[in-house]
Scaffold this motif. Structure first.
Motif, PDB file in Angstrom:
ATOM      1  N   THR A  72       3.750   3.172 -13.201  1.00 59.05           N
ATOM      2  CA  THR A  72       2.676   2.698 -12.329  1.00 59.05           C
ATOM      3  C   THR A  72       1.480   2.299 -13.176  1.00 59.05           C
ATOM      4  N   THR A  88       0.824  -1.204   0.000  1.00 54.62           N
ATOM      5  CA  THR A  88       0.000   0.000   0.000  1.00 54.62           C
ATOM      6  C   THR A  88       0.860   1.257   0.000  1.00 54.62           C
ATOM      7  N   GLN A  89       1.908   1.243   0.821  1.00 52.19           N
ATOM      8  CA  GLN A  89       2.828   2.375   0.908  1.00 52.19           C
ATOM      9  C   GLN A  89       4.260   1.865   0.811  1.00 52.19           C
ATOM     10  N   SER A 111      -2.958   9.446 -11.076  1.00 51.10           N
ATOM     11  CA  SER A 111      -1.829   9.532 -10.153  1.00 51.10           C
ATOM     12  C   SER A 111      -1.339  10.969 -10.032  1.00 51.10           C
ATOM     13  N   ASN A 152       5.765   0.294 -10.117  1.00 44.72           N
ATOM     14  CA  ASN A 152       4.983   0.532  -8.909  1.00 44.72           C
ATOM     15  C   ASN A 152       3.584  -0.069  -8.945  1.00 44.72           C
ATOM     16  N   ARG A 153       3.184  -0.618  -7.780  1.00 45.77           N
ATOM     17  CA  ARG A 153       1.807  -1.065  -7.565  1.00 45.77           C
ATOM     18  C   ARG A 153       1.259  -0.478  -6.266  1.00 45.77           C
ATOM     19  N   SER A 154       1.985   0.488  -5.721  1.00 47.26           N
ATOM     20  CA  SER A 154       1.598   1.082  -4.444  1.00 47.26           C
ATOM     21  C   SER A 154       0.637   2.248  -4.649  1.00 47.26           C
ATOM     22  N   SER A 155      -0.063   2.603  -3.577  1.00 49.31           N
ATOM     23  CA  SER A 155      -0.926   3.780  -3.608  1.00 49.31           C
ATOM     24  C   SER A 155      -0.178   5.034  -3.194  1.00 49.31           C
ATOM     25  N   TYR A 156       0.951   4.844  -2.508  1.00 47.44           N
ATOM     26  CA  TYR A 156       1.748   5.971  -2.033  1.00 47.44           C
ATOM     27  C   TYR A 156       3.210   5.567  -2.074  1.00 47.44           C
ATOM     28  N   CYS A 170      -1.524   6.337  -7.793  1.00 50.38           N
ATOM     29  CA  CYS A 170      -0.435   6.458  -6.825  1.00 50.38           C
ATOM     30  C   CYS A 170      -0.071   7.925  -6.627  1.00 50.38           C
ATOM     31  N   ASN A 171       0.267   8.250  -5.415  1.00 50.70           N
ATOM     32  CA  ASN A 171       0.774   9.572  -5.073  1.00 50.70           C
ATOM     33  C   ASN A 171       2.273   9.465  -4.848  1.00 50.70           C
TER      34      ASN A 171
END
Length: 233
Positions: free
Chosen positions: A170, A135-136, A195, A151-155, A174-175
């Motif tokens: 990504t 997630t992060q 994103s 990337n597969r993260s949200s942050y 994502c941020n």
């Protein structure tokens, strides 16, 4: 006779007081000792985090079955992984050549009474590639010629990193946040419409962006040059 009887009473009383005091002190001493052991066993717990040495690796892949997981990647002289004891049995670690593969299993719901700390810290001298579903994700204190992040993260956040060439891609929202204590020669980033990217670090040569617009892109005079390419509609 009366005086003698009086002295016998006084002597007996003093003896009883002395015996009583001795029993009290002995009992108090034992009680304190027992309480001390019980208090130590109850309050002083072993460390909650387990650190395990790892073989050298250059690539990292993190796959998460379900739920929020935080991944910290930190530069260190020796390779290791660390996680909370409540999360240990839900983490599988394996190798494929130079790739460290981490799979986090589905975990029970964390509660106030039984919290599960879903956090993984990976330490290594260098890293060239990262693919993560956490997630992060946090990168800190890395110095590298090249780093590719799939990337597969949200942050995702970069802290105190010095990287010549950084490639970011990504496939989800994502941020991305790059701290002001970071520096790069070039950044090549694909920022999809869902994103965002905030670059507070130095980019000495070129920030190359694949994005539809600059609506979710923030940077300042710290970026020497910008080149944009739009996604195909």
């Amino acid at each position: 006779m009366a005086n003698r009887y009086k002295w016998l009473l006084i002597t007996a009383g003093l003896l009883l007081v002395a015996v009583g005091t001795w029993y009290y002190l002995r009992g108090t001493k034992k009680l304190k000792k027992v309480n001390g052991i019980a208090e130590y066993d109850t309050l002083v717990q072993p460390t909650h985090y387990k650190k395990i040495p790892l073989k050298p690796f250059r690539y990292v892949m993190v796959n998460c079955d379900l739920g929020p997981v935080k991944v910290y990647l930190e530069a260190d002289l020796k390779s290791s992984i660390e996680y909370h004891q409540t999360f240990m049995k839900y983490v599988e670690v394996s190798y494929k050549g130079d790739t460290l593969m981490i799979h986090t299993l589905k975990t029970p719901k964390s509660t106030k009474e039984n919290p599960i700390y879903k956090q993984i810290s990976i330490r290594t001298p260098q890293i060239s590639y990262y693919m993560g579903e956490a997630t992060q994700t946090f990168f800190s204190n890395f110095g590298a010629d090249y780093l590719k992040v799939d990337n597969r993260s949200s942050y995702m956040r970069f802290i105190a990193c010095e990287i010549e060439q950084l490639d970011l891609t990504t496939n989800k929202s994502c941020n991305f946040l790059i701290d002001e204590n970071c520096s790069f020669d070039k950044i090549d980033a694909e920022i999809n419409p869902n994103s965002a990217l905030t670059c507070n670090g130095e980019v000495y040569t070129l920030l190359s962006l694949k994005a539809n617009n600059l609506q979710n892109i923030k940077f300042g005079l710290n970026v020497k040059s910008l080149r944009m390419k739009k996604y195909n509609k």
